[in-house]
Every structure is written in C-alpha cells, then in structure tokens.
Design an enzyme around this catalytic site. Structure first.
Site, PDB file in Angstrom:
ATOM      1  N   GLU A  65       0.866  -1.181   0.000  1.00  0.00           N
ATOM      2  CA  GLU A  65       0.000   0.000   0.000  1.00  0.00           C
ATOM      3  C   GLU A  65       0.898   1.225   0.000  1.00  0.00           C
ATOM      4  OE1 GLU A  65      -2.986   0.280   3.066  1.00  0.00           O
ATOM      5  OE2 GLU A  65      -3.798   2.093   2.138  1.00  0.00           O
ATOM      6  N   ASN A  99     -12.087  -3.317   0.029  1.00  0.00           N
ATOM      7  CA  ASN A  99     -11.042  -3.597   1.014  1.00  0.00           C
ATOM      8  C   ASN A  99     -11.658  -4.038   2.331  1.00  0.00           C
ATOM      9  OD1 ASN A  99      -8.509  -3.600   2.363  1.00  0.00           O
ATOM     10  ND2 ASN A  99      -8.935  -1.553   3.118  1.00  0.00           N
ATOM     11  N   GLU A 100     -11.765  -3.078   3.242  1.00  0.00           N
ATOM     12  CA  GLU A 100     -12.207  -3.420   4.597  1.00  0.00           C
ATOM     13  C   GLU A 100     -13.656  -2.992   4.786  1.00  0.00           C
ATOM     14  OE1 GLU A 100      -9.861  -1.434   7.592  1.00  0.00           O
ATOM     15  OE2 GLU A 100      -8.674  -3.235   7.878  1.00  0.00           O
TER      16      GLU A 100
HETATM   17  O1  AHR Z   1      -2.425  -1.605   6.676  1.00  0.00           O
HETATM   18  C1  AHR Z   1      -2.859  -0.338   6.996  1.00  0.00           C
HETATM   19  C2  AHR Z   1      -4.369  -0.207   6.911  1.00  0.00           C
HETATM   20  O2  AHR Z   1      -4.975  -1.064   7.819  1.00  0.00           O
HETATM   21  C3  AHR Z   1      -4.967  -0.599   5.601  1.00  0.00           C
HETATM   22  O3  AHR Z   1      -4.935   0.431   4.700  1.00  0.00           O
HETATM   23  C4  AHR Z   1      -6.371  -0.931   5.962  1.00  0.00           C
HETATM   24  O4  AHR Z   1      -6.924  -1.882   5.101  1.00  0.00           O
HETATM   25  C5  AHR Z   1      -6.277  -1.379   7.392  1.00  0.00           C
HETATM   26  O5  AHR Z   1      -7.188  -0.712   8.178  1.00  0.00           O
END
Ligand code: AHR
Length: 663
Positions: free
Chosen positions: A53, A380-381
């Site tokens: 990332e 993603n999350e």
């Molecule tokens: O890894 C850092 C962050 O943690 C990521 O961007 C996210 O997916 C998670 O909350």
C-alpha cells in the site's frame, strides 16, 4: 543403540552451532511425531505473500525511485517541494499556469522568465525528506520543456548535498517551441541522504517546464523511471506467493473522488492524474501535507513487479464505497456500473489478447503477453449491508464473464465481533473463493489464536489472512515497535495458519513499508530511509515461513494432538515434493530452553545432512534498525542426522526451522 549414537551426534552438532551449551540440561518434552508419509493437504503456492500500500511513503518517496517531489506542480500547493531564488521581487518570473480545460490530467506547469545577466535565477527541489544521492551513481534528469522562438534560456543542473556542496553538474538547453522531453545525466561524487536538485537558469527569455524528474540509474532491473532496487530486493528475498496491491484503505479513498482508479494509473506517466494520498491527513499526530499519489507506480508497474518477483498479482478494487472510517460515501446502486466495468476492464487489461481494447494498452506499454491474473479483490475493509449488496453485483458480473477468476471478498476491519459476524452470515449467500480477514492485535491475541482456523468450515470459502501484524502498543503509535515479542507471536500464529493450509490459502503481513522520516502507521514489515533499508524481525519470520513453504501439509503431533502452545511450543510441518525435504517449524515462546524430540514417521530413508535455521532473541524488546539491520536474523547450521529420531534444543523465544532431507 542407533538412536543413542544419533542423539549424541545431533547434540554435538548443536553445541557446535552454538544452540546448546554443554552444562545446560533442558527439560525434555514428550516427543513430536511428524507423519511424513500421510500428507494432509496441498500448501498453496500463494500461502505467504505480500501486501503493498502507498502508506508511510511506500510508493512516492519510497519504492518508486523518483527523487523529485511534486514534479508536475500538481500538489495542492503547486510549489510545494520547490524553493525559488530570483533576482527581483517581481512575481512574474516563476508562475504556475493552469490549463485545466485542455489538460485535465496534468493541468499545471511552471513558466520561468529570466532576465539576461540579472541573476541568479534558480529553483531547487528538496525531494522526499531530501534526496538519497549515492557516490558513483548516475542520475537521469528529464523534463518536459517548451520555449518560445528567441528564448535563449538554458538550465544548469546541480546535485547538492545537504550542506550545499555541489555533488555533480551538467547543462541542458531545451530547443523546442512545442513540449518536448529534454534529458541529461549527472554523476554523483559523494553520498548524501538529504540531497537536492537545483536548476539554475541562464540566458534570456521564457521557458515552460513540467514533469521535472530525477531518477537513479541503478533501479531494479535497470528500468528507467523504475523502482528502488534495494527495496525490491527485500521483497524478492521473501519469494512471495502473491502481491496484493494497491492496498488497503487507499483503494477506498477518504471520499469516492479520491478512490484508487486503476485506469488513471496507466499509460504515459505525464498523463496520470495526481491525487492526494489518503494518509496525508489521516492522523493528527502524523500529518503529512506533502503526501500525494503521482501514480508513477501504477497498475502496469504493479503487475510488472509481481511478475519480476514471481508473485501472483492480486489487485483489490473499489466497490463503490469510500472508507467507512472517513466519509463512508456510497455510490448509488444505479450508478455502480462504472465500478463493475472497471473490474471487467482490468481483467482484460491484465489477461486479454494484445489486440483487445484494454490488452492493447498493456501491449503498448511493453507487455504484449498477458499477465495471467487469477485473483481479484472486491473492496477492502468494507462492512455492513451496503458492502454485500455491492459485492453481489460484482460477483455476478465477473462470474458471468470470467468464471475462472478467483474472487476475494472482505469481512470488515476486525477478526471478530458484530461486523465480522454479520459478514460471515452474509457470505453464506455468495461464492467468493477467498475471504479477507484482518487482524491488528496484541501479541497475546496472536498466541491465543494459533488455533483460530482449526474448526473453520472446510466446505466453504478459503481464507485470505490479508492484513495482520502484532501490535506492541496500539496501532499507529510512535511507540508501537517491530520488536521480537511481536514477531515471535506472529510466528506462533503462523504455525496455526500453516497447520490449516487446507483452508488458509493466502496470508500477508501489513503494512509492508515505512519511511523512517515520513511514516503514518506502525508497525511495518520493512523500514527504510533515503539510502538504506532493513527487514524487521517480523520480516525474517515471514521469510522463514515463505522460503520453507513446501508443497504438502504434514501432521506434527504431540501425544496425538497438534502443538498449539503446550509448554509454550507451537509447531507445524510440511513436505516439499520438489526437494524431498521434511520441514518442521517450531516456536518456543517460553523463556527457557526446551528439548524437543522429533520422530519422523516414514518409510523413507533419512539423509544424514539436514539443516537447522534459528531466529531468536532473549530480549523481547529487541528490534532491528538501520544501525543494526540484522540484529535479529536467521542463522543456519548443518544438522547431522542418523535415522528418524532427532533431538533438538529449542532456545528460549525462538523460531526454529528443521530441514530433513530424504530419499
Ligand atoms: O495496513 C494499513 C491499513 O490497515 C490498511 O490500509 C487498511 O486496510 C487497514 O485498516
């Protein structure tokens, strides 16, 4: 008799290897039986991977080797990163022109007007917390420039050290009245971690400048405009099974407008529209006002990186939702098509023939062969009903057109509780191949959760442990360390992942990179500054598992049970059908030595020369650093064997990999 003489031999080897002193007598554990001849499941080649990332200056200012910050003047403050020296107060000498209507992707450029000999006129770029300049390395300068007829402006380029000393110089004279690329090479005479690039203007007239760039020539694979070789080498050193990109929350954006849009990250770098990095303003205690995404490292380069290091590419796409910790904006369901189309087009970009609409762009960029993408993550999350109603649309559209793509769904930000439980229930309605679970928890959680997957449903989706890291303090705290206690707890947990390799198919520590001077998040797998980089103890844990992933899962049992923390011991074992090795990983989380007897239950012949690789520290607080990059690093020693029984002394707080060769 044979066993006794063998044990003596093994003990002698360990004395020689420094793992056992003659006086010490470690308490003996009940024997560990490795069922070598009964493989339980296949180990997926994707078992141990990496999560990339652009956080902590991971891409811009990090692995993307561009040294000029704000090269196209598109930061919110157009001159950020640049200091101007001019001979007059007149504000018309260095102006920013915005031609947004005709050049929406790269609207701004710098117009310089200089006035004969009334100098000096210069602009100096400070780089990303300085520029790491290395003695003997050539630096490749490039710029898009245009000048009107009659202008005689030339540029004197200097590499400057932090103290202002000139480390290299050259001159460039743009000749074109239309935008054209001008290039030059400068060799650096001395190493400096906080260098700068100065452009002095001489002559008279006007010069327009855009995409002012400086790259080292010693990039990974010597690719011009490429990636930092030292950082890619660390990734390659993990032999990762997959590369997840581009995140993380960066996929989501704080708001939909700043979500990651892969189509805007390919093609000519000068036409990749810069946007703010979502980590720019995320944390009040770590504001990073100069953090933007140039997308010089874009989707093509991610696929290329994955290919270079032998990893399966795993892109994660926005699913019509901005970060739910921030704006939580949603695209309405009747406007989701564009997002779904992005996913379908990405599959064509990665895998389509070179004459397909998106495949042809890949081919033009230099890769006519498909990248062979097999995995794709949707969101993603994300959490809640809004996620699943969007996920459902993606799943249907992708399955209809590309049934072979393995889809990855999310389960929210936490590994348990309300949002997670809701996701698990919802997932029963869908058919993702893998679901992504995230755990940022303390070391105790990791030790306790070595059994997390023992009772998972074997008839459902597979697990992608897509983000995890043990936290010594709380996430993102400056005191949160990549210390040995955390790394060891992860190792114990990873024996649980491996032991359940029939259901756990992909795993990755997160985040991957942290710039020591520009981080937002702690802990991180690899730390670096402008010149150096090192792997944390957590990195070496990942590496020990990844380099010894094997091909098939074996059972290792003590008194008929898996080792999940009895006496502080955690263990897992694999068979490698290519090397014919049995590989046992044992974590001793206890603070004292323990003697571990292993019996290899097999009809195979055991070869006499094995290997013992140990990662350990007596100090739970110990960390690696730029000054001591391998304070905690694996040590390998030969292991002499004489048959199917061996005895190994496990040092306190250690991860041991035992490699036994067979015929
Ligand atoms: O890894 C850092 C962050 O943690 C990521 O961007 C996210 O997916 C998670 O909350």
């Amino acid at each position: 008799m044979r066993i006794t003489s063998f044990i003596c031999l093994a003990l002698l080897t360990m004395v020689a290897a420094g793992t056992l002193s003659c006086e010490e007598k470690a308490p003996a554990l009940a024997p560990l039986i490795v069922e070598v001849d009964q493989t339980v499941a296949q180990i997926q080649p994707t078992m141990w991977g990496i999560f990339f990332e652009d956080i902590n200056f991971g891409a811009d200012g990090g692995i993307y080797a561009e040294l000029v910050k704000n090269r196209s003047f598109e930061f919110a403050i157009p001159r950020m990163g640049w200091s101007i020296q001019q001979a007059s107060d007149d504000s018309s000498h260095f102006v920013i022109i915005n031609r947004g209507q005709t050049h929406p992707e790269n609207p701004r450029f710098m117009r310089v007007k200089v006035d004969g000999n009334k100098g000096p006129w210069s602009m100096t770029n400070s780089g990303f917390r300085g520029m790491g300049l290395k003695q003997g390395v050539r630096y490749l300068f490039s710029v898009l420039a245009a000048r009107p007829e009659g202008s005689t402006v030339t540029m004197n380029l200097s590499l400057l050290a932090e103290n202002g000393e000139v480390l290299g110089q050259t001159t460039v004279t743009p000749q074109n009245t239309d935008w054209a690329s001008c290039t030059a090479t400068i060799e650096c005479s001395r190493t400096d971690a906080r260098g700068r690039l100065r452009i002095e203007f001489q002559g008279t007239g006007q010069l327009d400048l855009d995409m002012v760039s400086l790259f080292p020539s010693d990039t990974w694979n010597n690719r011009q405009g490429g990636l930092r070789a030292d950082l890619v080498s660390l990734l390659a050193g993990l032999k990762p099974g997959f590369l997840r990109f581009p995140g993380g929350c960066i996929v989501e954006g704080r708001e939909l407008a700043t979500r990651y849009q892969w189509k805007k990250t390919i093609g000519d770098p000068a036409r990749r529209q810069l946007i703010v990095n979502r980590w720019n303003t995320e944390f009040a205690h770590r504001p990073t006002p100069d953090y933007f995404q140039s997308f010089g490292l874009g989707f093509y380069e991610y696929f290329q990186l994955a290919e270079d290091i032998g990893a399966e590419p795993l892109p994660i796409l926005n699913c019509g939702m901005a970060c739910q910790f921030n704006t939580a904006e949603l695209v309405p369901m009747d406007q989701l098509d564009e997002y779904v189309q992005d996913a379908l087009d990405l599959i064509e970009f990665a895998n389509g023939p070179a004459d397909s609409p998106w495949g042809s762009i890949r081919a033009t960029m230099g890769h006519p062969e498909p990248f062979g993408m097999k995995y794709l993550g949707i969101g993603n999350e994300q959490w809640g009903p809004q996620y699943f109603e969007r996920y459902a649309v993606f799943e249907k559209a992708i399955r209809d057109r590309y049934p072979d793509i393995h889809l990855v769904s999310g389960t929210g930000p936490a590994p348990s509780e309300k949002l997670f439980d809701y996701a698990k229930e919802e997932l029963k309605k869908y058919t993702p191949n893998l679901v992504d679970e995230h755990y940022y928890r303390n070391p105790e959680w990791f030790l306790e959760n070595a059994t997390r997957y023992d009772n998972y449903d074997r008839n459902s989706y597979k697990i992608f442990a897509g983000e995890y890291a043990a936290q010594s303090e709380f996430t993102c705290s400056p005191d949160n360390k990549n210390n040995w206690e955390c790394a060891l707890a992860e190792a114990a947990f990873m024996t649980g992942l491996e032991r359940n390799a029939d259901v756990v198919h992909m795993t990755s520590y997160a985040p991957l990179f942290g710039h020591l001077d520009a981080w937002q998040w702690t802990p991180n797998l690899i730390w670096f500054d402008n010149l150096n980089a090192y792997g944390t103890p957590n990195y070496y844990v990942q590496q020990m598992f990844s380099l010894h992933r094997g091909t098939d899962l074996l059972r290792v049992l003590q008194e008929g049970k898996p080792l999940t923390g009895q006496n502080g011991i955690y263990a897992s074992a694999v068979w490698d059908s290519t090397t014919h090795e049995v590989i046992v990983k044992v974590v001793n989380a206890a603070e004292q030595d323990q003697t571990c007897r292993l019996t290899l239950n097999t009809a195979r012949e055991i070869l006499p020369e094995g290997e013992l690789i140990v990662l350990q520290s007596k100090d739970k607080e110990a960390v690696n650093s730029i000054a001591q990059p391998t304070l905690i690093a694996p040590e390998s020693n030969p292991l002499a064997l004489n048959g199917k029984d061996l005895e190994i002394k496990l040092t306190p707080q250690s991860l041991t990999v035992v490699k036994v060769r067979t015929r």
